[in-house]
Design a protein around this motif. Structure first.
Motif, short mmCIF file in Angstrom:
data_model
loop_
_atom_site.label_atom_id
_atom_site.label_comp_id
_atom_site.label_asym_id
_atom_site.label_seq_id
_atom_site.Cartn_x
_atom_site.Cartn_y
_atom_site.Cartn_z
N SER A 250 -77.24 -50.57 -15.78
CA SER A 250 -77.74 -51.07 -16.78
C SER A 250 -77.56 -52.18 -17.31
O SER A 250 -75.99 -53.23 -17.25
CB SER A 250 -77.48 -49.86 -18.62
N LEU A 251 -78.47 -53.86 -17.24
CA LEU A 251 -77.83 -54.88 -17.27
C LEU A 251 -77.40 -54.88 -18.90
O LEU A 251 -76.11 -55.72 -19.04
CB LEU A 251 -78.90 -55.39 -17.55
N GLY A 252 -77.61 -54.42 -19.74
CA GLY A 252 -77.15 -54.28 -20.77
C GLY A 252 -75.33 -54.27 -20.86
O GLY A 252 -75.03 -54.78 -21.75
N GLU A 253 -74.79 -54.27 -20.41
CA GLU A 253 -73.09 -53.40 -19.95
C GLU A 253 -72.81 -54.23 -19.42
O GLU A 253 -71.02 -55.01 -19.92
CB GLU A 253 -72.91 -52.48 -19.29
#
Length: 256
Positions: A250-253
């Protein structure tokens, strides 16, 4: 003794409900001549109309003739439609590169068979039904993208040692029930030899630890040896990835 009548009724409903959710009307499954796929075949016959199910036999030169014969006898007994698709030509195209490594050949064969099943499922507008039992799933004794690939599985919560009794209740042919469990990778191959222990012993431990959540001391009091427990626990742990969908980053991480 389990209430196999209730188990059967629940699994038939499970199959019917899962198929109905998709809007698809047909199912296909691999039939190996072994216990697990025989149980699934009978359950599917009970759950669906004859024209909605297809059993697919996929022998190779490594398969025993008895596997094919027993599969056909089961289909004839329960009036199940079946097809025979040899994976031999596909296997021969690649087998030289595997240098007689039976593990590689077995895993490759399992993936070929699942490719065939999914191809047939596309033609027949069907879903693939799984045939892996709970023991195999926990131990990772399956081939990822091979026999562990399917749309849904009616027997994945039943231990291998319990399936013998269930098969008897369902009326599975005695030749299949009495057969030594084998993935049929090569002549004389045995699942229990590969695992190093009988399914009876393994399942007793898996039930005690993972179902009943017994402590280490309680397990010791049941006469399970340290070395045995370590080996089984290790298999369950290192094969956990087979029981999960692949993790996607997850790029949000990473965005702080």
């Amino acid at each position: 003794m389990k209430d196999w009548k209730n188990v059967k009724e629940n699994l038939i409903k499970f199959l019917q409900d899962e198929l109905e959710k998709t809007g698809v009307q047909n199912v296909v499954f691999g039939l190996s001549g072994g216990l697990d796929s025989a149980v699934v075949a009978v359950l599917c016959k009970e759950a669906f109309k004859k024209e909605s199910i297809t059993a697919v036999l996929m022998p190779s030169s490594f398969s025993s003739q008895s596997s094919v014969d027993d599969s056909i006898k089961l289909c004839e007994k329960f009036d199940i439609n079946y097809e025979i698709v040899s994976i031999e030509p596909m296997l021969n195209a690649y087998i030289k590169s595997m240098q007689n490594d039976f593990l590689r050949i077995g895993n490759f064969s399992a993936r070929l068979r699942m490719s065939v099943l999914f191809d047939i499922s596309s033609v027949k507008k069907a879903l693939v039904v799984g045939t892996s039992n709970k023991s195999e799933i926990l131990l990772g004794y399956s081939t990822i993208f091979g026999d562990s690939a399917y749309a849904f599985n009616p027997i994945g919560d039943i231990y291998k040692s319990d399936l013998f009794e269930f098969a008897k209740y369902l009326g599975v042919n005695v030749e299949i029930i009495e057969k030594k469990p084998s993935a049929d990778f090569y002549s004389g191959q045995s699942d229990e030899d590969d695992l190093g222990y009988t399914y009876s012993k393994i399942d007793s431990y898996l039930k005690a630890k993972y179902d009943e959540e017994k402590t280490f001391e309680e397990l010791k009091n049941l006469n399970f040896e340290d070395d045995f427990m370590t080996k089984i626990d290790s298999r369950v742990k290192i094969n956990e990835f087979k029981r999960k969908m692949p993790k996607i980053a997850s790029l949000g991480e990473f965005n702080g």
